[in-house]
Design a protein around this motif. Structure first.
Motif: not given
Length: 178
Positions: A26, A29, A32
């Motif tokens: 998680k 993500q 990013n």
């Protein structure tokens, strides 16, 4: 003379366990998304500074000050985004080349435009960033990272406020006559 040895402590693009108890998958993500927002924010920052340096005309002083303040807001947001990415076990994007690669928005070219055109370009970047921030708020919420969502919410409030000011500057009601 003391010798130093170069040692990479964290390779860019890798994500380490963090003390915030958000699992690595998680966190990756979120990092990013934060790095895209960070890169976009620096694109906006540099464009605002360009316009701050080059503004001329009857509204010079007000626009010069506003653009300087808006660039300052972008710089503060970038710092928040970078620190959050680091806290999640990642490495914030920082080099010019990496910022360019991670940004989802395109700045205007190096030419100097009239201030109305410049502000229209700024408003376009603001709109793209606002849409991205909304998507990333939803992403972070869905991943259970409420703190990152809150940071992004605080940033979007400032971004929307600055965009709204640009919108006002672009209105056709002015004291300056042809």
């Amino acid at each position: 003379m003391e010798e130093t040895q170069e040692h990479v402590r964290r390779e860019f693009g890798t994500v380490e366990e963090n003390e915030l108890r958000l699992d690595v998958e998680k966190s990756e993500q979120v990092i990013n998304a934060l790095n895209q927002d960070l890169a976009d924010t620096y694109v906006l920052y540099h464009q605002l500074k360009k316009h701050h340096w080059n503004v001329e005309g009857a509204e010079f002083r007000d626009l010069h000050l506003f653009l300087g303040d808006a660039a300052g807001h972008a710089e503060e947001a970038a710092d928040e985004l970078a620190e959050r990415a680091q806290a999640l076990g990642g490495t914030p994007v920082s080099s010019g080349k990496a910022l360019q690669e991670h940004a989802a928005i395109e700045p205007e070219d190096e030419d100097v435009y009239d201030i109305r055109t410049s502000l229209q370009h700024d408003l376009e970047l603001y709109g793209d960033i606002i849409e991205s921030l909304r998507d990333h708020i939803e992403l972070t919420e869905n991943l259970g990272d409420h703190a990152s969502a809150q940071i992004l919410r605080e940033i979007i409030v400032e971004v929307e406020e600055d965009a709204h000011h640009v919108e006002h500057y672009l209105e056709d009601d002015t004291l300056v006559l042809d």
